[in-house]
Design a protein around this motif. Structure first.
Motif, PDB file in Angstrom:
ATOM      1  N   LEU A   1       3.637  10.364  -9.618  1.00 41.72           N
ATOM      2  CA  LEU A   1       2.955  10.527 -10.623  1.00 41.72           C
ATOM      3  C   LEU A   1       2.184  11.954 -10.582  1.00 41.72           C
ATOM      4  O   LEU A   1       1.859  12.673 -11.568  1.00 41.72           O
ATOM      5  CB  LEU A   1       1.733   9.845 -11.232  1.00 41.72           C
ATOM      6  CG  LEU A   1       2.242   8.293 -11.530  1.00 41.72           C
ATOM      7  CD1 LEU A   1       1.050   7.040 -11.813  1.00 41.72           C
ATOM      8  CD2 LEU A   1       2.871   8.460 -12.975  1.00 41.72           C
ATOM      9  N   GLY A   2       1.389  12.219  -9.512  1.00 44.13           N
ATOM     10  CA  GLY A   2       0.824  13.664  -9.342  1.00 44.13           C
ATOM     11  C   GLY A   2       1.561  14.754  -9.299  1.00 44.13           C
ATOM     12  O   GLY A   2       1.286  15.788 -10.096  1.00 44.13           O
ATOM     13  N   VAL A   3       2.974  14.375  -8.743  1.00 38.59           N
ATOM     14  CA  VAL A   3       3.883  15.614  -8.902  1.00 38.59           C
ATOM     15  C   VAL A   3       4.275  15.589 -10.400  1.00 38.59           C
ATOM     16  O   VAL A   3       4.618  16.838 -10.869  1.00 38.59           O
ATOM     17  CB  VAL A   3       5.064  15.333  -7.809  1.00 38.59           C
ATOM     18  CG1 VAL A   3       6.299  16.326  -8.051  1.00 38.59           C
ATOM     19  CG2 VAL A   3       4.649  15.356  -6.405  1.00 38.59           C
ATOM     20  N   ALA A   4       4.751  14.729 -10.905  1.00 43.02           N
ATOM     21  CA  ALA A   4       5.246  14.745 -12.488  1.00 43.02           C
ATOM     22  C   ALA A   4       4.101  15.456 -13.144  1.00 43.02           C
ATOM     23  O   ALA A   4       4.282  16.211 -13.953  1.00 43.02           O
ATOM     24  CB  ALA A   4       5.540  13.429 -12.781  1.00 43.02           C
ATOM     25  N   SER A   5       2.678  14.977 -12.938  1.00 43.94           N
ATOM     26  CA  SER A   5       1.545  15.814 -13.677  1.00 43.94           C
ATOM     27  C   SER A   5       1.488  17.358 -13.440  1.00 43.94           C
ATOM     28  O   SER A   5       1.458  18.221 -14.450  1.00 43.94           O
ATOM     29  CB  SER A   5       0.372  15.210 -13.248  1.00 43.94           C
ATOM     30  OG  SER A   5       0.318  13.947 -13.598  1.00 43.94           O
TER      31      SER A   5
ATOM     32  N   ALA B   1       0.953  -1.133   0.192  1.00 43.89           N
ATOM     33  CA  ALA B   1       0.030   0.007  -0.021  1.00 43.89           C
ATOM     34  C   ALA B   1       1.019   1.190  -0.126  1.00 43.89           C
ATOM     35  O   ALA B   1       0.521   2.086  -0.608  1.00 43.89           O
ATOM     36  CB  ALA B   1      -1.053  -0.045   1.238  1.00 43.89           C
ATOM     37  N   LEU B   2       2.018   1.225   0.732  1.00 44.30           N
ATOM     38  CA  LEU B   2       3.001   2.458   0.821  1.00 44.30           C
ATOM     39  C   LEU B   2       3.825   2.381  -0.648  1.00 44.30           C
ATOM     40  O   LEU B   2       3.702   3.630  -1.014  1.00 44.30           O
ATOM     41  CB  LEU B   2       3.986   2.122   2.080  1.00 44.30           C
ATOM     42  CG  LEU B   2       3.388   2.489   3.273  1.00 44.30           C
ATOM     43  CD1 LEU B   2       4.474   2.276   4.152  1.00 44.30           C
ATOM     44  CD2 LEU B   2       2.994   4.009   3.394  1.00 44.30           C
ATOM     45  N   LEU B   3       4.006   1.539  -1.356  1.00 44.08           N
ATOM     46  CA  LEU B   3       4.543   1.580  -2.616  1.00 44.08           C
ATOM     47  C   LEU B   3       3.572   2.232  -3.543  1.00 44.08           C
ATOM     48  O   LEU B   3       3.854   3.009  -4.297  1.00 44.08           O
ATOM     49  CB  LEU B   3       5.058   0.262  -2.855  1.00 44.08           C
ATOM     50  CG  LEU B   3       6.393  -0.116  -2.438  1.00 44.08           C
ATOM     51  CD1 LEU B   3       6.620  -1.724  -2.789  1.00 44.08           C
ATOM     52  CD2 LEU B   3       7.494   0.505  -2.598  1.00 44.08           C
ATOM     53  N   VAL B   4       2.390   1.785  -3.505  1.00 43.34           N
ATOM     54  CA  VAL B   4       1.187   2.149  -4.404  1.00 43.34           C
ATOM     55  C   VAL B   4       0.996   3.704  -4.039  1.00 43.34           C
ATOM     56  O   VAL B   4       1.015   4.723  -5.021  1.00 43.34           O
ATOM     57  CB  VAL B   4      -0.007   1.386  -4.491  1.00 43.34           C
ATOM     58  CG1 VAL B   4      -1.296   2.040  -4.991  1.00 43.34           C
ATOM     59  CG2 VAL B   4       0.218   0.013  -4.623  1.00 43.34           C
ATOM     60  N   LEU B   5       0.838   4.194  -2.754  1.00 46.99           N
ATOM     61  CA  LEU B   5       0.735   5.706  -2.527  1.00 46.99           C
ATOM     62  C   LEU B   5       2.006   6.385  -3.002  1.00 46.99           C
ATOM     63  O   LEU B   5       1.719   7.563  -3.382  1.00 46.99           O
ATOM     64  CB  LEU B   5       0.657   5.569  -1.000  1.00 46.99           C
ATOM     65  CG  LEU B   5      -0.597   5.235  -0.561  1.00 46.99           C
ATOM     66  CD1 LEU B   5      -0.749   5.430   0.957  1.00 46.99           C
ATOM     67  CD2 LEU B   5      -1.905   6.346  -1.150  1.00 46.99           C
ATOM     68  N   MET B   6       3.198   5.895  -2.959  1.00 46.95           N
ATOM     69  CA  MET B   6       4.304   6.562  -3.365  1.00 46.95           C
ATOM     70  C   MET B   6       4.235   6.865  -4.658  1.00 46.95           C
ATOM     71  O   MET B   6       4.502   7.897  -5.317  1.00 46.95           O
ATOM     72  CB  MET B   6       5.599   5.906  -2.791  1.00 46.95           C
ATOM     73  CG  MET B   6       6.962   6.656  -3.105  1.00 46.95           C
ATOM     74  SD  MET B   6       8.447   5.757  -2.505  1.00 46.95           S
ATOM     75  CE  MET B   6       8.473   4.603  -3.713  1.00 46.95           C
ATOM     76  N   SER B   7       4.042   5.679  -5.512  1.00 48.29           N
ATOM     77  CA  SER B   7       3.914   5.695  -7.047  1.00 48.29           C
ATOM     78  C   SER B   7       2.774   6.940  -7.475  1.00 48.29           C
ATOM     79  O   SER B   7       3.129   7.681  -8.216  1.00 48.29           O
ATOM     80  CB  SER B   7       3.824   4.504  -7.413  1.00 48.29           C
ATOM     81  OG  SER B   7       4.402   3.494  -7.204  1.00 48.29           O
ATOM     82  N   LEU B   8       1.722   7.045  -6.885  1.00 45.96           N
ATOM     83  CA  LEU B   8       0.676   7.940  -6.957  1.00 45.96           C
ATOM     84  C   LEU B   8       1.196   9.274  -6.706  1.00 45.96           C
ATOM     85  O   LEU B   8       0.865  10.207  -7.415  1.00 45.96           O
ATOM     86  CB  LEU B   8      -0.590   7.518  -6.243  1.00 45.96           C
ATOM     87  CG  LEU B   8      -1.475   6.258  -6.931  1.00 45.96           C
ATOM     88  CD1 LEU B   8      -2.449   6.162  -5.940  1.00 45.96           C
ATOM     89  CD2 LEU B   8      -1.698   6.321  -8.214  1.00 45.96           C
TER      90      LEU B   8
END
Length: 188
Positions: free
Chosen positions: A21-25, A11-18
């Motif tokens: 992605l949010g910061v990149a967007s 769950a932490l890995l998924v949150l970190m990936s999101l």
């Protein structure tokens, strides 16, 4: 117990990936916004440069201005000045030597019987300067006109007209150049 810890790490890995992605967007959106604003500013400055060229053409075709002995259109004024050497002279918007200067202002626009020499803003929201530089290049035989004016005392007077536009606060000016050839009596 081991499975619950593994689910939490996943769950932490998924949150970190999101988050990445949010910061990149957001970063991409901010960069695209800056590029769009820059392109809009350049487009406004280019429009001002084009208006400056149109102002020279407008003045040069103004019959009232052409018949007034106390006023001079930009091409006639440039013809009376020194010949510009295109290979050696600086064609910058900021070079005042050997150029005839005109300006387009929002307050006055383009009016007949007026030499547009007053410094002003082409647009004041945003503040944009618009000016032109006109210089005489040379007098030469008119290409392709020998059948029409053969043996006559007519030649082509060649001018370069540089239109310049700059937004207030900008470090650079946007420019466009027009070469104009005018039938006129030969000077020899």
């Amino acid at each position: 117990m081991k499975q619950q810890g593994l689910v939490m790490v996943f769950a932490l890995l998924v949150l970190m990936s999101l988050t990445v992605l949010g910061v990149a967007s957001v970063s991409s959106s901010l960069m695209q916004n800056k590029m769009a604003v820059s392109m809009e500013r350049q487009s406004l400055a280019f429009d001002a440069a084009e208006a400056a060229i149109a102002g020279v053409v407008f003045e040069s075709e103004d019959e009232v201005l052409l018949t007034d002995p106390n006023k001079t259109d930009p091409l006639s004024e440039a013809r009376q000045g020194a010949v510009i050497n295109l290979a050696a002279d600086d064609l910058s918007c900021f070079n005042n030597v050997d150029w005839t200067n005109r300006a387009v202002t929002a307050a006055n626009g383009l009016q007949t019987n007026v030499e547009h020499t007053a410094v002003g803003l082409y647009n004041d929201n945003p503040a944009i300067s618009s000016w032109s530089r006109t210089a005489f290049v040379e007098e030469r035989a008119c290409i392709g006109s020998s059948n029409v004016i053969g043996g006559s005392n007519i030649s082509c007077h060649v001018f370069v007209i540089k239109g310049c536009g700059r937004l207030e606060g900008s470090k650079f000016a946007v420019a466009n150049t027009l070469s104009a050839s005018v039938f006129a009596p030969a000077s020899q």
